[in-house]
Design a protein around this motif. Structure first.
Motif, PDB file in Angstrom:
ATOM      1  N   MET A 195       0.096 -17.068   2.261  1.00  0.00           N
ATOM      2  CA  MET A 195      -0.779 -16.000   2.960  1.00  0.00           C
ATOM      3  C   MET A 195      -0.460 -14.738   2.304  1.00  0.00           C
ATOM      4  O   MET A 195      -1.679 -13.954   2.154  1.00  0.00           O
ATOM      5  N   VAL A 196       0.555 -14.444   1.678  1.00  0.00           N
ATOM      6  CA  VAL A 196       0.412 -13.217   0.880  1.00  0.00           C
ATOM      7  C   VAL A 196      -0.154 -13.180  -0.483  1.00  0.00           C
ATOM      8  O   VAL A 196      -0.896 -12.078  -0.858  1.00  0.00           O
ATOM      9  N   GLN A 197      -0.163 -14.256  -1.320  1.00  0.00           N
ATOM     10  CA  GLN A 197      -0.896 -14.386  -2.076  1.00  0.00           C
ATOM     11  C   GLN A 197      -2.366 -14.467  -2.082  1.00  0.00           C
ATOM     12  O   GLN A 197      -3.183 -13.756  -2.759  1.00  0.00           O
ATOM     13  N   VAL A 213      -6.373   5.343  -9.020  1.00  0.00           N
ATOM     14  CA  VAL A 213      -6.293   6.796  -8.641  1.00  0.00           C
ATOM     15  C   VAL A 213      -4.806   7.242  -8.271  1.00  0.00           C
ATOM     16  O   VAL A 213      -4.602   8.301  -7.684  1.00  0.00           O
ATOM     17  N   GLY A 214      -3.695   6.347  -8.544  1.00  0.00           N
ATOM     18  CA  GLY A 214      -2.311   7.003  -8.732  1.00  0.00           C
ATOM     19  C   GLY A 214      -1.469   6.207  -7.461  1.00  0.00           C
ATOM     20  O   GLY A 214      -0.482   6.796  -7.586  1.00  0.00           O
ATOM     21  N   ALA A 215      -2.141   5.383  -6.766  1.00  0.00           N
ATOM     22  CA  ALA A 215      -1.066   4.809  -5.611  1.00  0.00           C
ATOM     23  C   ALA A 215      -0.016   3.935  -6.437  1.00  0.00           C
ATOM     24  O   ALA A 215      -0.284   3.376  -7.371  1.00  0.00           O
ATOM     25  N   THR A 216       1.219   4.099  -5.637  1.00  0.00           N
ATOM     26  CA  THR A 216       2.075   3.494  -6.199  1.00  0.00           C
ATOM     27  C   THR A 216       2.220   1.895  -5.988  1.00  0.00           C
ATOM     28  O   THR A 216       1.434   1.253  -5.007  1.00  0.00           O
ATOM     29  N   ARG A 217       2.890   1.028  -6.820  1.00  0.00           N
ATOM     30  CA  ARG A 217       2.931  -0.458  -6.592  1.00  0.00           C
ATOM     31  C   ARG A 217       3.466  -0.682  -5.041  1.00  0.00           C
ATOM     32  O   ARG A 217       3.089  -1.708  -4.259  1.00  0.00           O
ATOM     33  N   TRP A 218       4.187   0.244  -4.612  1.00  0.00           N
ATOM     34  CA  TRP A 218       4.962  -0.286  -3.358  1.00  0.00           C
ATOM     35  C   TRP A 218       4.127   0.157  -2.124  1.00  0.00           C
ATOM     36  O   TRP A 218       3.953  -0.697  -1.248  1.00  0.00           O
ATOM     37  N   TYR A 219       3.440   1.130  -2.454  1.00  0.00           N
ATOM     38  CA  TYR A 219       2.083   1.616  -1.472  1.00  0.00           C
ATOM     39  C   TYR A 219       1.303   0.352  -1.444  1.00  0.00           C
ATOM     40  O   TYR A 219       0.831   0.263  -0.223  1.00  0.00           O
ATOM     41  N   THR A 220       0.597   0.070  -2.472  1.00  0.00           N
ATOM     42  CA  THR A 220      -0.313  -0.901  -2.543  1.00  0.00           C
ATOM     43  C   THR A 220       0.018  -2.431  -1.834  1.00  0.00           C
ATOM     44  O   THR A 220      -0.825  -2.923  -1.187  1.00  0.00           O
ATOM     45  N   LEU A 222       2.877  -2.827   0.544  1.00  0.00           N
ATOM     46  CA  LEU A 222       3.340  -2.827   1.953  1.00  0.00           C
ATOM     47  C   LEU A 222       2.888  -3.434   2.703  1.00  0.00           C
ATOM     48  O   LEU A 222       3.143  -4.011   3.469  1.00  0.00           O
ATOM     49  N   PRO A 223       1.167  -3.362   2.629  1.00  0.00           N
ATOM     50  CA  PRO A 223       0.578  -3.939   3.824  1.00  0.00           C
ATOM     51  C   PRO A 223       0.614  -5.364   3.855  1.00  0.00           C
ATOM     52  O   PRO A 223       0.729  -6.087   5.075  1.00  0.00           O
ATOM     53  N   PHE A 224       0.813  -6.055   2.448  1.00  0.00           N
ATOM     54  CA  PHE A 224       0.819  -7.567   2.626  1.00  0.00           C
ATOM     55  C   PHE A 224       2.494  -8.062   3.154  1.00  0.00           C
ATOM     56  O   PHE A 224       2.652  -9.072   3.931  1.00  0.00           O
ATOM     57  N   LEU A 225       3.383  -7.093   2.973  1.00  0.00           N
ATOM     58  CA  LEU A 225       4.589  -7.448   3.368  1.00  0.00           C
ATOM     59  C   LEU A 225       4.615  -7.350   4.775  1.00  0.00           C
ATOM     60  O   LEU A 225       5.326  -8.257   5.650  1.00  0.00           O
ATOM     61  N   LEU A 226       4.177  -6.166   5.481  1.00  0.00           N
ATOM     62  CA  LEU A 226       3.929  -5.966   6.869  1.00  0.00           C
ATOM     63  C   LEU A 226       3.166  -7.194   7.564  1.00  0.00           C
ATOM     64  O   LEU A 226       3.319  -7.587   8.719  1.00  0.00           O
ATOM     65  N   GLU A 227       2.305  -7.795   6.977  1.00  0.00           N
ATOM     66  CA  GLU A 227       1.502  -8.705   7.480  1.00  0.00           C
ATOM     67  C   GLU A 227       2.130 -10.038   7.835  1.00  0.00           C
ATOM     68  O   GLU A 227       2.463 -10.368   8.690  1.00  0.00           O
ATOM     69  N   ALA A 228       3.502 -10.259   6.749  1.00  0.00           N
ATOM     70  CA  ALA A 228       4.045 -11.240   6.929  1.00  0.00           C
ATOM     71  C   ALA A 228       5.198 -11.281   8.132  1.00  0.00           C
ATOM     72  O   ALA A 228       5.558 -11.965   8.788  1.00  0.00           O
ATOM     73  N   LEU A 295       5.454 -11.157  -3.669  1.00  0.00           N
ATOM     74  CA  LEU A 295       4.865 -10.050  -4.372  1.00  0.00           C
ATOM     75  C   LEU A 295       5.215  -9.638  -5.824  1.00  0.00           C
ATOM     76  O   LEU A 295       4.454  -9.314  -6.685  1.00  0.00           O
ATOM     77  N   ARG A 296       6.682  -9.658  -5.801  1.00  0.00           N
ATOM     78  CA  ARG A 296       7.319  -9.608  -7.334  1.00  0.00           C
ATOM     79  C   ARG A 296       6.991 -10.426  -8.288  1.00  0.00           C
ATOM     80  O   ARG A 296       6.794 -10.036  -9.365  1.00  0.00           O
ATOM     81  N   VAL A 297       7.035 -11.879  -8.054  1.00  0.00           N
ATOM     82  CA  VAL A 297       6.890 -12.732  -8.722  1.00  0.00           C
ATOM     83  C   VAL A 297       5.275 -13.200  -8.958  1.00  0.00           C
ATOM     84  O   VAL A 297       5.015 -13.336 -10.252  1.00  0.00           O
ATOM     85  N   TYR A 298       4.293 -13.087  -7.876  1.00  0.00           N
ATOM     86  CA  TYR A 298       3.180 -13.466  -8.394  1.00  0.00           C
ATOM     87  C   TYR A 298       2.122 -12.473  -8.400  1.00  0.00           C
ATOM     88  O   TYR A 298       1.072 -12.735  -8.842  1.00  0.00           O
TER      89      TYR A 298
END
Length: 301
Positions: A195-197, A213-220, A222-228, A295-298
């Motif tokens: 689902m995350v992929q 535009v400058g968003a951090t990797r964590w910020y982009t 985070l929504p996928f992590l919260l979905e899970a 997210l970190r691996v794929y």
């Protein structure tokens, strides 16, 4: 603004992958339900063991000649056995049952709720015996070693052996439930990773723009992590609701008669409330860890 954007993305992602979300929620609910059921079986086994250990007695059956010739345990052989039992360290009480007493005990206590079996016991079927109450049932070996070969003793029954067998049955059921839960949990973890992929792939363009535009990797991410996490939380809640529903509809129906005679300790609503936080914590925790690793691996964007 950022929080509203993140949560908006979370719920949009859950709706966008609705079929996979439903599959993940249901799989998570089943695996966590089995996990919670295993915990309830453990609690039942522990409480059942405590109930029986409080009532455990060592029962010494006398030979037929002693049972027939000495109904009131006044003869030297029977009286000495009783006196030696009472003086044994760890013994807190000895109750003598003549053949007549044993018959009454079997009919009125053992088979109280099964009169059809009680009527089958003949008047001369049961030998005289001595019920020995011990402060520590684990010290059964002391009684067995001292009285097994004693003249006048036919056999020795340790009720703790029966309790241990009963507990072993519960342990087997618990292990089976945990084994099924592990299989279901593995399937749930695969669904979370997929689902995350998929969610990250379908939104790869907007994620790339946000990174430009400058968003951090964590910020982009985070929504996928919260979905899970949200999907797992829904599955955990569904699992707990399922445990509450299964208690009166299934468990009480199957074990109701055994509850009534105190063979098994009853599973109560408070028992479910006790395991519910652990079920939720395990579900959400594993979902968060799986999503983060995925997210970190794929996902490299």
């Amino acid at each position: 603004m950022r929080a509203s954007f993140i949560f908006g993305e979370v719920f949009a992602g859950l709706r966008r992958n609705i079929t996979m979300t439903i599959a993940m929620v249901l799989t998570t609910a089943i695996s966590l339900g089995l996990f919670g059921g295993g915990l309830l079986v453990v609690q039942m086994a522990d409480k059942t063991q405590s109930i029986f250990l409080d009532r455990v007695e060592v029962q010494i059956y006398l030979t037929n000649d002693v049972s027939d010739s000495d109904p009131d345990c006044s003869g030297d052989l029977c009286r000495n056995i009783r006196a030696d039992l009472e003086s044994t360290p760890g013994v807190v009480g000895v109750e003598y049952l003549s053949k007549k007493d044993a018959l009454v005990d079997a009919r009125e206590r053992t088979f109280k709720n099964q009169p059809e079996y009680a009527d089958l016991i003949s008047d001369n079927a049961l030998p005289a015996s001595m019920k020995v109450k011990m402060s520590d049932p684990e010290r059964y070996g002391v009684i067995f070693d001292a009285f097994e070969q004693r003249p006048g003793v036919a056999s020795i029954l340790n009720q703790k052996d029966l309790v241990d067998r009963l507990v072993n049955v519960f342990n087997g059921l618990r292990n089976a439930a945990f084994a099924l839960a592990i299989v279901q949990a593995f399937a749930a973890l695969l669904l979370i990773a997929n689902m995350v992929q998929i969610a990250a792939f379908t939104r790869r363009t907007e994620v790339s723009i946000m990174r430009l535009v400058g968003a951090t990797r964590w910020y982009t991410q985070l929504p996928f992590l919260l979905e899970a996490v949200v999907a797992a939380l829904l599955g955990a809640v569904l699992a707990v609701v399922g445990l509450f529903a299964a208690r009166p509809l299934v468990i009480d129906g199957v074990l109701g008669d055994l509850y009534d005679v105190n063979v098994f300790a009853k599973i109560t609503a408070s028992d479910i409330l006790t395991v519910a936080p652990l079920v939720v914590l395990v579900g959400v925790g594993f979902a968060a860890i799986t999503a983060y690793v995925t997210l970190r691996v794929y996902v490299r964007e």
